[in-house]
Scaffold this active site. Structure first.
Site: not given
Length: 252
Positions: A80, A108
């Protein structure tokens, strides 16, 4: 809200959030609640990985900042916050190296200790409801899901919370602090309520005369960073429609 974001979050996080929004035609100065939501999610992702390393035996250890352990391997790979091209490059590299199944959506984080991708969620609703929505979207048992709320609740795949209790408590405390700081500035209600946000946006835009510098083109694309935060904030289609209905100069 914009002032709060710039005061509350690390400048690096703010810069990454701005880039993520601008990449998708979204203006941090206009969609300030979304700006705050993306910064919050980014910070949780970074805090998740902070201080966690893997030693020479392959065991997970916690090393506080400042300790001379540069040879240790970071336990988590942060995906992310990267632009999409680089993020997928990292994901592909991990999959090729480890043999892990490639996810359909950008995750992420990647956990080198457990050999799995992680999807982080932040919500103010019931964590189990958001967890089910997230799981239904991802449709993969290979990606581990971990949801945090602003009320201190959390939920994770198979009740496996990955991190130690102290590390998770640090994240929960930070989210609670963000909530309290927003509330003290009268920003919390509009941050979590679409109806209140609509009222506040209308009020703010009416105060701007003339309508100089407001965007003409309305984006209907949803940034990857925001997707992990829905429905903590409105999706971009609703935001765009709302913005379009109010971006009109007042009649003289």
């Amino acid at each position: 809200m914009e002032d709060f974001v710039r005061q509350c979050f690390n400048p690096m996080i703010v810069e990454l959030a701005e880039k993520a929004m601008k990449e998708y035609g979204e203006d941090p100065k206009i969609e300030t609640n979304k700006f705050a939501a993306i910064c919050t999610h980014l910070e949780v992702c970074f805090m998740y990985s902070d201080f966690h390393f893997i030693d020479e035996r392959g065991e997970s250890i916690i090393v506080e900042s400042g300790d001379p352990n540069a040879l240790l391997k970071h336990r988590f790979e942060i995906i992310e916050g990267r632009d999409r091209t680089m993020a997928w490059t990292v994901v592909n590299s991990i999959c090729n190296t480890t043999g892990v199944e490639k996810p359909k959506f950008l995750p992420d984080l990647y956990d080198y200790r457990e050999n799995r991708f992680i999807e982080i969620g932040v919500t103010r609703r019931e964590v189990h409801i958001y967890y089910l929505e997230k799981a239904n979207k991802i449709k993969s048992e290979k990606t581990h899901i971990h949801i945090f709320s602003f009320t201190g609740e959390e939920m994770a795949t198979k009740a496996d919370y990955t991190l130690d209790e102290e590390s998770r408590a640090r994240i929960k405390t930070r989210l609670f602090t963000i909530r309290q700081e927003m509330a003290s500035r009268g920003l919390w209600d509009s941050f979590v309520s679409p109806r209140e946000a609509k009222r506040q946006l209308k009020k703010d835009l009416k105060s701007q005369e003339p309508c100089v510098g407001l965007p003409i083109k309305v984006s209907h694309r949803t940034s990857p960073a925001l997707k992990t935060l829905e429905p903590m904030w409105m999706d971009s289609n609703r935001t765009a429609a709302l913005r379009a209905s109010f971006l009109k100069c007042p009649k003289k």
